[in-house]
Design a protein around this motif. Structure first.
Motif, mmCIF file in Angstrom:
data_model
loop_
_atom_site.group_PDB
_atom_site.id
_atom_site.type_symbol
_atom_site.label_atom_id
_atom_site.label_comp_id
_atom_site.label_asym_id
_atom_site.label_seq_id
_atom_site.Cartn_x
_atom_site.Cartn_y
_atom_site.Cartn_z
ATOM 1 N N ILE A 109 0.862 -1.184 0.000
ATOM 2 C CA ILE A 109 0.000 0.000 0.000
ATOM 3 C C ILE A 109 0.902 1.240 0.000
ATOM 4 C CG2 ILE A 109 -1.745 1.300 1.264
ATOM 5 C CD1 ILE A 109 -2.745 -1.295 2.429
ATOM 6 N N ASP A 110 0.773 2.008 -1.046
ATOM 7 C CA ASP A 110 1.587 3.225 -1.159
ATOM 8 C C ASP A 110 0.858 4.386 -0.473
ATOM 9 O OD1 ASP A 110 3.518 1.867 -2.578
ATOM 10 O OD2 ASP A 110 2.527 2.260 -4.511
ATOM 11 N N VAL A 111 1.333 4.724 0.693
ATOM 12 C CA VAL A 111 0.749 5.847 1.443
ATOM 13 C C VAL A 111 1.694 7.045 1.311
ATOM 14 C CG1 VAL A 111 -0.064 6.658 3.677
ATOM 15 C CG2 VAL A 111 -0.307 4.245 3.050
ATOM 16 N N PRO A 112 1.186 8.139 0.873
ATOM 17 C CA PRO A 112 2.078 9.318 0.757
ATOM 18 C C PRO A 112 2.762 9.656 2.083
ATOM 19 C CG PRO A 112 -0.020 9.731 -0.322
ATOM 20 C CD PRO A 112 -0.175 8.460 0.416
ATOM 21 N N VAL A 113 4.006 10.053 1.967
ATOM 22 C CA VAL A 113 4.795 10.380 3.166
ATOM 23 C C VAL A 113 4.185 11.546 3.924
ATOM 24 C CG1 VAL A 113 7.091 11.002 3.994
ATOM 25 C CG2 VAL A 113 6.846 9.513 2.006
ATOM 26 N N ASP A 114 3.552 12.464 3.218
ATOM 27 C CA ASP A 114 2.961 13.635 3.891
ATOM 28 C C ASP A 114 1.893 13.210 4.887
ATOM 29 O OD1 ASP A 114 4.608 15.165 2.354
ATOM 30 O OD2 ASP A 114 3.087 15.555 0.777
ATOM 31 N N TYR A 115 1.135 12.189 4.504
ATOM 32 C CA TYR A 115 0.090 11.709 5.437
ATOM 33 C C TYR A 115 0.694 11.030 6.656
ATOM 34 C CZ TYR A 115 -3.550 12.657 2.003
ATOM 35 O OH TYR A 115 -4.407 13.299 1.136
ATOM 36 N N LEU A 116 1.799 10.313 6.432
ATOM 37 C CA LEU A 116 2.408 9.613 7.560
ATOM 38 C C LEU A 116 3.098 10.553 8.525
ATOM 39 C CD1 LEU A 116 3.942 6.540 5.692
ATOM 40 C CD2 LEU A 116 1.873 6.590 7.076
ATOM 41 N N ASN A 117 3.585 11.712 8.009
ATOM 42 C CA ASN A 117 4.321 12.648 8.859
ATOM 43 C C ASN A 117 3.407 13.551 9.658
ATOM 44 O OD1 ASN A 117 6.771 11.634 8.012
ATOM 45 N ND2 ASN A 117 6.930 13.091 6.281
ATOM 46 N N LEU A 172 -2.748 5.898 11.375
ATOM 47 C CA LEU A 172 -2.524 5.420 10.024
ATOM 48 C C LEU A 172 -1.192 4.707 9.913
ATOM 49 C CD1 LEU A 172 -3.436 5.269 7.079
ATOM 50 C CD2 LEU A 172 -2.400 7.521 6.716
ATOM 51 N N GLU A 173 -0.167 5.264 10.556
ATOM 52 C CA GLU A 173 1.138 4.622 10.522
ATOM 53 C C GLU A 173 1.103 3.263 11.224
ATOM 54 O OE1 GLU A 173 5.792 5.662 11.691
ATOM 55 O OE2 GLU A 173 4.163 7.057 12.172
ATOM 56 N N GLU A 174 0.350 3.204 12.322
ATOM 57 C CA GLU A 174 0.222 1.923 13.020
ATOM 58 C C GLU A 174 -0.506 0.892 12.152
ATOM 59 O OE1 GLU A 174 -1.717 2.652 16.667
ATOM 60 O OE2 GLU A 174 -0.038 3.786 17.562
ATOM 61 N N LEU A 175 -1.529 1.352 11.443
ATOM 62 C CA LEU A 175 -2.253 0.446 10.567
ATOM 63 C C LEU A 175 -1.360 -0.084 9.453
ATOM 64 C CD1 LEU A 175 -5.708 2.247 10.238
ATOM 65 C CD2 LEU A 175 -5.226 0.103 11.443
ATOM 66 N N VAL A 176 -0.526 0.797 8.894
ATOM 67 C CA VAL A 176 0.392 0.360 7.832
ATOM 68 C C VAL A 176 1.383 -0.660 8.368
ATOM 69 C CG1 VAL A 176 2.201 1.122 6.256
ATOM 70 C CG2 VAL A 176 0.129 2.492 6.513
#
Length: 364
Positions: free
Chosen positions: A124-132, A139-143
């Motif tokens: 799953i490609d999650v944009p870095v902006d969302y993770l930061n 969301l980071e925990e879900l990934v």
């Protein structure tokens, strides 16, 4: 096997189920060849179920599919060949479609496995902006959890393949086999119940048939005893008659001994009359007995012409035949006795003639 023949033969197999002759397949139009390629790829990737109107989208999906699954002639082709490949797919050219179909059908098991695994291991490609962002910690925990589950899936799948390679059957197959065995068991139980019911009916019928045979045998035994009684009475009557005849002959002989003056002509006449009475009586009895034997013979023939149900019937008929044989032997003996009486009469007649000749000679 050439490329075209291989493609046609493999398309006949499950899950494609496309039955073509090599000549008919080769004569199809480019659009039909491209549609067949899309149908084949749809067995591995649901996104390939596209309409022919979007040729650019189709060619992009096909090339992407070949790249993901590491197709040989895609990885090692230069830019010019890559463009020619895309153009050949768009136009449905045989020289482009046939090699792709050949590679896909040759690696069917490999592609099935990769398609299955890719549905679980696709990143799953999650944009870095969302993770930061601060508020997106969940969301980071879900990934991270998703990646851990993917790693766990890889391990479980390896264990599954190891189990399959040792010859153990998968649970789905075991469940299916168990279901089939249960269905077979139910069918066998139903069949067993039918057999028991049929056997019970047969046993009842056999019991009734056995009782009927016993009743008939008892009736026949009663008839046989009555016949034996009649035969014994008849034998007693014959014995009494013979005794009477012997007594008559004995009386004649006593008279001859006591009365020396009795002429020989009277003795011969009395003996001749006694013998004639005996022969006449025997003839009457033989006629009656012959009629009885003919009646029994007719009854036996009627029984033989009828349907024989059991072995008891055969045994009874054999006994009846033996009885008839015995009666025939006894009657034959009686005939011989009659013939012996006839011989006596003949001797008496010869003696009478000899006496007459002697008497005539004496008179002369």
């Amino acid at each position: 096997m050439d490329e075209l023949q291989f493609i046609v033969e493999r398309l006949k197999c499950v899950p494609f189920n496309k039955h073509f002759r090599a000549v008919d397949f080769d004569e199809k139009s480019p659009n039909e060849h491209l549609q067949i390629l899309c149908d084949v790829l749809a067995e591995y990737d649901a996104n390939m179920k596209l309409k022919l109107s979007s040729r650019d989208q189709i060619s992009d999906h096909i090339v992407q599919f070949l790249q993901i699954h590491k197709c040989d002639f895609i990885q090692f082709c230069n830019d010019d060949k890559h463009v020619d490949l895309i153009d050949g797919i768009r136009q449905g050219k045989k020289k482009t479609i046939y090699p792709i179909l050949h590679w896909i059908l040759s690696n069917h098991e490999y592609l099935i496995k990769r398609s299955y695994l890719s549905s679980f291991l696709m990143p799953i490609d999650v944009p870095v902006d969302y993770l930061n962002e601060i508020n997106n910690s969940n969301l980071e925990e879900l990934v991270d959890t998703y990646k851990e589950l993917q790693l766990e899936f890889v391990e479980v799948h390896k264990q599954h393949e190891s189990t399959s390679s040792t010859g153990r059957r998968p649970l789905s197959e075991i469940f299916q086999t168990t279901k089939q065995l249960k269905a077979i068991k139910q069918n066998l139980l139903k069949k067993l119940e039918r057999e028991k019911s049929q056997k019970k009916m047969n046993e009842t019928f056999q019991h009734v048939l056995e009782i009927a045979n016993k009743i008939r045998q008892a009736q026949e035994d009663e008839i046989r005893l009555a016949e034996q009684k009649g035969e014994q009475i008849q034998s007693m009557a014959i014995a009494n008659r013979r005794l009477k005849q012997v007594r008559n002959v004995y009386d004649i002989l006593i008279d001859v001994v006591t009365n020396e003056e009795m002429p020989i002509e009277e003795v011969l006449t009395r003996l001749e009359e006694e013998s004639s009475k005996s022969v006449h009586q025997l003839e009457i009895e033989l006629i009656s007995q012959r009629q009885e034997l003919e009646l029994k013979l007719q009854q036996t023939q009627n029984e033989l012409s009828g349907f024989i149900h059991t072995d008891v019937d055969l045994e009874q008929l054999e006994n009846l035949v033996n009885e008839l044989d015995d009666e025939l032997v006894s009657k034959r003996r009686e005939l011989e006795s009659i013939n012996s009486d006839g011989i006596v009469l003949n001797r008496l007649a010869a003696f009478k003639q000899a006496r007459e000749r002697c008497k005539s000679e004496v008179s002369s």
